[in-house]
Motif scaffolding. Structure first.
Motif, short mmCIF file in Angstrom:
data_model
loop_
_atom_site.label_atom_id
_atom_site.label_comp_id
_atom_site.label_asym_id
_atom_site.label_seq_id
_atom_site.Cartn_x
_atom_site.Cartn_y
_atom_site.Cartn_z
N LEU A 258 -43.07 2.33 -28.77
CA LEU A 258 -43.06 1.82 -30.14
C LEU A 258 -44.32 1.03 -30.48
CD1 LEU A 258 -39.32 0.72 -30.42
CD2 LEU A 258 -40.42 2.71 -31.46
N LEU A 259 -45.11 0.65 -29.48
CA LEU A 259 -46.37 -0.05 -29.76
C LEU A 259 -47.53 0.93 -29.91
CD1 LEU A 259 -47.86 -2.73 -30.17
CD2 LEU A 259 -48.28 -2.77 -27.70
N CYS A 260 -47.83 1.67 -28.85
CA CYS A 260 -49.00 2.56 -28.92
C CYS A 260 -48.70 3.88 -29.64
CB CYS A 260 -49.54 2.83 -27.52
SG CYS A 260 -48.48 3.84 -26.46
N ARG A 261 -47.44 4.29 -29.64
CA ARG A 261 -47.02 5.54 -30.28
C ARG A 261 -47.73 6.76 -29.70
NH1 ARG A 261 -46.66 3.62 -36.68
NH2 ARG A 261 -45.02 2.05 -36.36
N ILE A 262 -48.09 6.65 -28.44
CA ILE A 262 -48.74 7.76 -27.73
C ILE A 262 -47.99 8.09 -26.44
CG2 ILE A 262 -50.84 8.53 -26.55
CD1 ILE A 262 -52.43 6.77 -28.46
N ASN A 263 -47.87 7.09 -25.58
CA ASN A 263 -47.23 7.30 -24.28
C ASN A 263 -45.71 7.31 -24.40
OD1 ASN A 263 -49.80 7.17 -23.10
ND2 ASN A 263 -49.65 4.94 -22.86
N ALA A 264 -45.07 7.87 -23.40
CA ALA A 264 -43.61 7.86 -23.35
C ALA A 264 -43.11 6.46 -23.02
CB ALA A 264 -43.11 8.85 -22.30
N ALA A 265 -42.03 6.07 -23.66
CA ALA A 265 -41.48 4.72 -23.48
C ALA A 265 -40.58 4.70 -22.24
CB ALA A 265 -40.70 4.30 -24.72
N ASP B 101 -34.25 -1.18 -22.80
CA ASP B 101 -34.88 -0.04 -22.14
C ASP B 101 -35.59 0.86 -23.15
OD1 ASP B 101 -33.75 -0.92 -19.77
OD2 ASP B 101 -32.05 0.46 -19.88
N TYR B 102 -36.67 1.46 -22.70
CA TYR B 102 -37.33 2.57 -23.40
C TYR B 102 -37.88 2.22 -24.78
CZ TYR B 102 -34.44 4.75 -19.80
OH TYR B 102 -33.82 5.08 -18.60
N ILE B 103 -38.43 1.00 -24.89
CA ILE B 103 -39.12 0.64 -26.13
C ILE B 103 -40.63 0.62 -25.91
CG2 ILE B 103 -37.18 -0.63 -27.14
CD1 ILE B 103 -38.55 -3.23 -26.26
N LEU B 104 -41.06 0.45 -24.66
CA LEU B 104 -42.48 0.36 -24.34
C LEU B 104 -42.85 1.31 -23.21
CD1 LEU B 104 -42.96 -3.53 -24.28
CD2 LEU B 104 -43.66 -1.97 -26.12
#
Length: 275
Positions: free
Chosen positions: A9-16, A65-68
């Motif tokens: 949710l921050l970079c919007r590129i990598n998987a969280a 979980d799974y936000i970053l």
């Protein structure tokens, strides 16, 4: 329910893929649960069913979980590690003469921190409000910042993203941050540290977060602080790094007692008018 294949949710590129991400930094959000090394215990109040259901017990501050992604989690850890000594031990630094505490009036003093770089703590504060906004946990489900502010916080955090202290320092020299004035408040002493709370109640302008021994407020823009009682004690300039220190009684009445009263009032309304 987010999945590890969803984007960060921050970079919007990598998987969280990161699990157990603290929404509020652990180093300032767990003291009220009890001393380190002892059985920690707190209660989750949601303002909904406290009068009809026994509150849930918790042993840690909120995690999700799974936000970053791992990189963005590591970046936040850099900010937290750099900020922890000053925020946790400002009183000891005052006693050693490393920091000055300036009386403003009988119930308010001001401390100017001398480390870390003020921009680091600013980014840490931005990260707390942004994480509270994007969290889907029960404690934050009704806490939504103004969308423009939330996106500005995210883009500023991303602009300074670094995986090493050297990279962070380089970014800080080369880049400019958008100023969203913020204020930090704490008490000079706490007779019972287990009486503090975590609360995300007001997402307005200023938005506020109560994090154990600290209260944080953030304004959308400098013009918004005009007329606010915190105007003279707000961190506006990039070089500002100050904390308001109030009396223990004011802290308890305003920062602890009032949020608990609000939760009880909301629970009464929900009990009287069930959905």
């Amino acid at each position: 329910m987010r999945k590890p294949t969803d984007e960060c949710l921050l970079c919007r590129i990598n998987a969280a893929t990161k699990t157990n991400s603290h929404i509020l930094p652990r180093f300032i959000s767990t003291g009220f649960l009890g001393a380190k090394g002892t059985p920690r215990k707190g209660f989750l109040l949601n303002g909904k069913n406290e009068l009809s259901v026994k509150p849930k017990t918790v042993q840690d501050s909120p995690k999700e979980d799974y936000i970053l992604c791992d990189e963005c989690e590591a970046y936040f850890s850099l900010l937290e590690t750099a900020s922890a000594p000053s925020l946790k031990f400002w009183q000891a630094k005052v006693m050693k003469g490393e920091l000055k505490i300036v009386p403003i009036h009988p119930h308010l003093k001001l401390v100017h921190l001398n480390s870390p770089d003020p921009l680091i703590i600013r980014l840490l504060v931005y990260s707390m409000f942004w994480r509270a906004d994007i969290s889907s946990l029960e404690s934050f489900e009704d806490y939504k910042l103004d969308p423009d502010l939330a996106e500005s916080l995210r883009s500023n955090l991303l602009e300074f993203k670094a995986l090493t202290n050297a990279d962070l320092q380089a970014h800080m020299k080369a880049k400019q941050v958008t100023i969203h004035p913020y204020a930090t408040m704490t008490a000079g002493a706490f007779k019972d540290e287990t009486k503090n709370v975590l609360a995300a109640i007001n997402p307005g302008n200023p938005a506020s977060l109560l994090v154990d021994k600290f209260g944080f407020y953030i304004f959308k823009a400098e013009k918004d602080i005009a007329g606010n009682f915190m105007a003279d004690f707000t961190n506006v300039k990039v070089s500002d790094n100050q904390i308001m220190v109030v009396s223990e009684q004011i802290w308890y009445d305003v920062m602890v007692k009032r949020p608990l009263e609000m939760a009880a009032e909301q629970a009464k309304k929900n009990l009287a008018n069930p959905k």
